[in-house]
Design an enzyme around this catalytic site. Structure first.
Site, PDB file in Angstrom:
ATOM      1  N   ASN A  11       0.659  -1.126   0.082  1.00 60.60           N
ATOM      2  CA  ASN A  11       0.183   0.175  -0.047  1.00 60.60           C
ATOM      3  C   ASN A  11       0.852   1.173  -0.168  1.00 60.60           C
ATOM      4  OD1 ASN A  11      -1.592   2.066   1.134  1.00 60.60           O
ATOM      5  ND2 ASN A  11      -3.028   0.873   1.575  1.00 60.60           N
ATOM      6  N   GLY A  13       0.063   4.500   0.259  1.00 57.63           N
ATOM      7  CA  GLY A  13      -0.175   5.475   1.489  1.00 57.63           C
ATOM      8  C   GLY A  13       0.479   5.120   2.584  1.00 57.63           C
ATOM      9  N   ASP A  72      -1.477  -4.541   9.725  1.00 61.29           N
ATOM     10  CA  ASP A  72      -3.209  -4.754   9.033  1.00 61.29           C
ATOM     11  C   ASP A  72      -3.717  -3.807   9.946  1.00 61.29           C
ATOM     12  OD1 ASP A  72      -4.393  -6.367   7.486  1.00 61.29           O
ATOM     13  OD2 ASP A  72      -5.917  -7.093   9.315  1.00 61.29           O
ATOM     14  N   TYR A 157     -10.091   5.325   3.202  1.00 62.43           N
ATOM     15  CA  TYR A 157     -11.474   6.017   3.894  1.00 62.43           C
ATOM     16  C   TYR A 157     -11.198   7.397   4.348  1.00 62.43           C
ATOM     17  CZ  TYR A 157     -12.805   1.003   2.997  1.00 62.43           C
ATOM     18  OH  TYR A 157     -13.032  -0.178   2.909  1.00 62.43           O
ATOM     19  N   ASP A 158     -10.134   7.716   4.122  1.00 62.80           N
ATOM     20  CA  ASP A 158      -9.573   9.245   4.730  1.00 62.80           C
ATOM     21  C   ASP A 158     -10.755  10.293   4.433  1.00 62.80           C
ATOM     22  OD1 ASP A 158      -7.611   8.465   6.169  1.00 62.80           O
ATOM     23  OD2 ASP A 158      -6.002   8.844   4.879  1.00 62.80           O
ATOM     24  N   LYS A 178      -2.056  14.321  10.045  1.00 56.58           N
ATOM     25  CA  LYS A 178      -2.350  12.936  10.273  1.00 56.58           C
ATOM     26  C   LYS A 178      -1.519  12.006  11.071  1.00 56.58           C
ATOM     27  CE  LYS A 178      -4.094   8.784   7.936  1.00 56.58           C
ATOM     28  NZ  LYS A 178      -3.972   7.999   6.689  1.00 56.58           N
TER      29      LYS A 178
HETATM   30  P1  ITT Z   1      -0.874  -4.524   2.857  1.00 58.78           P
HETATM   31  O1  ITT Z   1      -1.858  -5.550   3.325  1.00 58.78           O
HETATM   32  O2  ITT Z   1       0.232  -4.981   1.759  1.00 58.78           O
HETATM   33  O3  ITT Z   1       0.080  -3.765   3.888  1.00 58.78           O
HETATM   34  P2  ITT Z   1      -3.461  -3.276   2.253  1.00 58.78           P
HETATM   35  O4  ITT Z   1      -3.717  -1.982   1.723  1.00 58.78           O
HETATM   36  O5  ITT Z   1      -4.029  -4.576   1.798  1.00 58.78           O
HETATM   37  O6  ITT Z   1      -1.758  -3.178   2.157  1.00 58.78           O
HETATM   38  P3  ITT Z   1      -4.678  -3.809   4.814  1.00 58.78           P
HETATM   39  O7  ITT Z   1      -5.058  -5.413   4.434  1.00 58.78           O
HETATM   40  O8  ITT Z   1      -4.063  -3.727   6.332  1.00 58.78           O
HETATM   41  O9  ITT Z   1      -3.606  -3.162   3.808  1.00 58.78           O
HETATM   42  O10 ITT Z   1      -5.908  -2.966   4.520  1.00 58.78           O
HETATM   43  C1  ITT Z   1      -5.956  -1.936   5.110  1.00 58.78           C
HETATM   44  C2  ITT Z   1      -7.110  -0.928   4.380  1.00 58.78           C
HETATM   45  O11 ITT Z   1      -7.844  -0.496   5.384  1.00 58.78           O
HETATM   46  C3  ITT Z   1      -6.478  -0.039   3.366  1.00 58.78           C
HETATM   47  O12 ITT Z   1      -6.490  -0.598   2.126  1.00 58.78           O
HETATM   48  C4  ITT Z   1      -7.636   1.298   3.673  1.00 58.78           C
HETATM   49  O13 ITT Z   1      -8.726   1.010   2.806  1.00 58.78           O
HETATM   50  C5  ITT Z   1      -8.043   1.094   5.291  1.00 58.78           C
HETATM   51  N1  ITT Z   1      -7.178   1.737   5.957  1.00 58.78           N
HETATM   52  C6  ITT Z   1      -6.106   1.563   6.654  1.00 58.78           C
HETATM   53  N2  ITT Z   1      -5.463   2.538   7.092  1.00 58.78           N
HETATM   54  C7  ITT Z   1      -6.100   3.623   6.537  1.00 58.78           C
HETATM   55  C8  ITT Z   1      -5.860   5.200   6.702  1.00 58.78           C
HETATM   56  O14 ITT Z   1      -4.880   5.598   7.264  1.00 58.78           O
HETATM   57  N3  ITT Z   1      -6.543   5.815   5.989  1.00 58.78           N
HETATM   58  C9  ITT Z   1      -7.513   5.456   5.240  1.00 58.78           C
HETATM   59  N4  ITT Z   1      -7.862   4.056   4.876  1.00 58.78           N
HETATM   60  C10 ITT Z   1      -7.090   3.301   5.642  1.00 58.78           C
END
Ligand code: ITT
Length: 204
Positions: A11, A13, A72, A157-158, A178
């Site tokens: 990710n 972000g 996660d 979802y920010d 943030k």
């Molecule tokens: P990795 O598993 O490769 O780290 P991922 O995006 O699949 O990447 P997750 O399974 O932990 O990561 O899913 C987290 C999701 O939750 C992420 O894709 C966003 O949709 C949401 N999320 C988590 N933290 C966030 C944040 O700070 N701001 C906005 N959305 C967030």
């Protein structure tokens, strides 16, 4: 000597935020796990953040001898039984974009008011090395779901996560702001404190 961590995440972000968090924390250095994109992916289908974070860290620790961090995270809406929760990244299907997921969630929230719009972001950070989970840290930040997307910063979802103390969505905050308040920042600071502690010296 700074503690060096390798970050396992797809990710962008999260990558940006961890780089900044490590930069301000002191004593911690973060790099992306080399060749991350070509490594076999971890199946994150467990029902809890902790299980997914530990599983992810364990899985990717097979590909390096260095200390590894995986996270996660997700958005928990109690009025929706905790959804999207640990399935936040896949909410709306495998091909959905962040904007699609935001739209779907706003649809689910239609007609819900007051405390039914409460939500929290949760982050669980797992540290592992060579197929051993060494420590797990978690934290959260509370907010309210806005009625429409606002702001261009951040990710996921920010744009609909309204952080009441500042009266703005996370996507309306500068990244430094943030990183003061987010679930990720709070969980990472706990991990960083641990890594700088004498206790960690016994493990690392
Ligand atoms: P990795 O598993 O490769 O780290 P991922 O995006 O699949 O990447 P997750 O399974 O932990 O990561 O899913 C987290 C999701 O939750 C992420 O894709 C966003 O949709 C949401 N999320 C988590 N933290 C966030 C944040 O700070 N701001 C906005 N959305 C967030």
């Amino acid at each position: 000597m700074p503690v060096r961590l390798l970050l396992a995440t797809s990710n962008p972000g999260k990558r940006r935020e961890y780089r900044a968090l490590a930069g301000t924390g002191g004593g911690i250095e973060i790099d992306l796990l080399p060749e991350f994109a070509s490594l076999p992916a971890f199946d994150e289908s467990a029902p809890t953040f902790a299980e997914n974070a530990a599983g992810k860290a364990l899985h990717y620790s097979r590909f390096t001898s260095e200390l590894l961090l995986a996270e996660d995270s997700g958005l928990v809406v109690p009025a929706l039984g905790g959804a999207p929760g640990p399935h936040s990244a896949r909410y709306g299907g495998p091909d959905a974009t962040d904007a699609d997921r935001v739209r779907k969630l706003l649809g689910e929230m239609n007609g819900r008011t007051g405390s039914e719009r409460e939500a929290r972001f949760v982050a669980v950070v797992a540290l592992a090395r060579q197929e051993r989970v060494l420590a797990i840290f978690s934290d959260f930040v509370e907010g309210v779901l806005a009625h429409e997307a606002r702001g261009q910063n951040g990710f996921g979802y920010d744009p609909i996560f309204l952080f009441k103390p500042l009266g703005r969505t996370f996507a309306e905050l500068a990244s430094e702001e943030k990183n003061l308040y987010s679930h990720r920042a709070r969980a990472f600071r706990k991990a960083a404190d641990f890594l700088r502690s004498r206790e960690a010296g016994l493990l690392l």
